[in-house]
Design a protein around this motif. Sequence first.
Motif, PDB file in Angstrom:
ATOM      1  N   ASN A 198       0.817  -1.208   0.000  1.00 53.04           N
ATOM      2  CA  ASN A 198       0.000   0.000   0.000  1.00 53.04           C
ATOM      3  C   ASN A 198       0.852   1.259   0.000  1.00 53.04           C
ATOM      4  O   ASN A 198       2.091   1.201   0.099  1.00 53.04           O
ATOM      5  N   SER A 199       0.172   2.391  -0.114  1.00 50.14           N
ATOM      6  CA  SER A 199       0.863   3.676  -0.243  1.00 50.14           C
ATOM      7  C   SER A 199       1.517   4.135   1.051  1.00 50.14           C
ATOM      8  O   SER A 199       2.258   5.116   1.052  1.00 50.14           O
ATOM      9  N   GLU A 200       1.270   3.430   2.150  1.00 50.32           N
ATOM     10  CA  GLU A 200       1.976   3.710   3.403  1.00 50.32           C
ATOM     11  C   GLU A 200       3.313   2.968   3.459  1.00 50.32           C
ATOM     12  O   GLU A 200       4.053   3.099   4.425  1.00 50.32           O
ATOM     13  N   GLY A 201       3.567   2.163   2.440  1.00 47.23           N
ATOM     14  CA  GLY A 201       4.822   1.424   2.359  1.00 47.23           C
ATOM     15  C   GLY A 201       4.748   0.003   2.872  1.00 47.23           C
ATOM     16  O   GLY A 201       5.730  -0.737   2.792  1.00 47.23           O
ATOM     17  N   THR A 202       3.604  -0.393   3.427  1.00 45.29           N
ATOM     18  CA  THR A 202       3.455  -1.743   3.971  1.00 45.29           C
ATOM     19  C   THR A 202       3.512  -2.787   2.858  1.00 45.29           C
ATOM     20  O   THR A 202       2.765  -2.703   1.877  1.00 45.29           O
ATOM     21  N   LEU A 203       4.386  -3.752   3.027  1.00 50.15           N
ATOM     22  CA  LEU A 203       4.513  -4.866   2.085  1.00 50.15           C
ATOM     23  C   LEU A 203       4.486  -6.158   2.884  1.00 50.15           C
ATOM     24  O   LEU A 203       5.298  -6.354   3.801  1.00 50.15           O
ATOM     25  N   CYS A 204       3.534  -7.031   2.582  1.00 51.09           N
ATOM     26  CA  CYS A 204       3.449  -8.307   3.302  1.00 51.09           C
ATOM     27  C   CYS A 204       2.919  -9.381   2.372  1.00 51.09           C
ATOM     28  O   CYS A 204       2.395  -9.095   1.295  1.00 51.09           O
ATOM     29  N   HIS A 205       3.064 -10.611   2.794  1.00 48.58           N
ATOM     30  CA  HIS A 205       2.700 -11.736   1.939  1.00 48.58           C
ATOM     31  C   HIS A 205       2.242 -12.897   2.785  1.00 48.58           C
ATOM     32  O   HIS A 205       2.559 -12.992   3.983  1.00 48.58           O
TER      33      HIS A 205
END
Length: 503
Positions: A198-205
């Motif tokens: 997302n645009s907040e920088g959160t990257l998860c999988h």
Amino acid sequence: MKRREFIKTGGAALIGAAVLPQISCIQMNNISTNLAGMMNHFSVSSNDLRKVITVALEKGGDYADLFFEHTMSNNIALQDGDVNSANSNIQYGVGIRVVAGDQTGYAYVENITLEDMMNAARTASRIATGSAKTPPVKIDEKTFKNYYPVLNSWEETSIQLKMPFLQKLNARIFELDPRVIKVNASIIDTTSYILYYNSEGTLCHDYRPMVVVRGQCIMQQGNMIENNGSSRAGRRDFNFLTDELIDEMAREAVDYTSILFEAVKPRGGEMPVVMAAGGSGILLHEAIGHAFEADFNRKNVSIFSDKLNQKICDEHINVVDEGTIEGSRGAINFDDEGIESQKTYIVKDGILNSYLHDRISAKHYGIAPTGNGRRQTFKHIPIPRMRITYMENGDYSEEEIIASVKQGVYLDKFLNGQVQIGAGDFTFFVKNGYLIENGKLTRPIKDVNIIGNGPKALADITMVSNNLKIDTGAWTCGKDGQSAPVSQGLPSVLVKQLTVGGE
């Protein structure tokens, strides 16, 4: 390439302390689910993610996110003694959402190329426009506890390994009762690769397994034919299938079917109702759970919209929604908006403590999301949804509760239910139960409709047992045209008055 665009606003229906590893470190034989493996799986780079988010926000959106999904489902079925049906389905693509104030733009593509993703991002950005200037942010990889570890994945399990379990279930049901004339059985396994940014920088999988095993028993006694069944479901791998599970399901299917030959329909009317532990948690899900979902409250649709922080039931009642019960069908490591799974007290000591929030409703109320933003697939926007909903234990035994009822019913096996969110009125269909006469379970009953009002039913719970059971059936919740796997549970409870449909 396929692309859809729409603005979504917001009933509902239902159809059933270990040390945990980190989700970013799971390795299943040749299947890599670390971040690098997941990025490679979808053939995207961090630079691609930044580019698409930048385009999504070019019309001044406040927030944007990308939800990548690759889901593989396999279904094998047994009928007339043979495994004679098999099919598979694949969902693959990315959904792109842009939020600007109260506007939501959404588009998805099934062909994940940078060009297609950027085109979809532009489509979503034109639906949700604003004046925000959201700069690119540094990618922040999030790791979460894993509530569904996988040792033997469904991807690496052949149909030949699954077939014997259906054949054993068929044979065992026939062995248990000579009145059995037919068995239907199936195994559905699902594997999902999920990548979220997302645009907040959160990257998860995430790597999400699921299995549903069903067995239906059809029996004949004289001219009477009855049917009933058993199901088991969970975020489990191939090790879930065992001979013990098959024997348990076979016995349950036969027991629940055979008792129907003795069962009667109760006399209809208003009466005390004892809900058995387990699947009776449908009372929580339908009667009150949907009304606690924050989108209905934000729009003043729910009957609970003005009751936050107010007493709504007995002070000994606590109602929870969480996604952290290992292996449960409703478990999630993080929701479909990248929010870590957690335990949320909806009702605490009889007081309405919290609604169930996605990011949009949480922003409206000025609080943190509760991890309830869920979607059916990448083709759908996330909305507030339940996960595993249950009531905590009380102080009574089930025997004490039954003994307190002079004339009423004990309800055991629920099949489905539905609710009108605004009024809170609900109806359930009950396949199995018993009459309660002078404090004792007597004749079995069948095919009963229960009608009531959610807030009133919750307020009318006067006794709660200490036998909480989380049901392991294949419950699926429908809302706004989307379905989602859920779980529910309940200790045995006494509702002092509900309408029972009968003779």
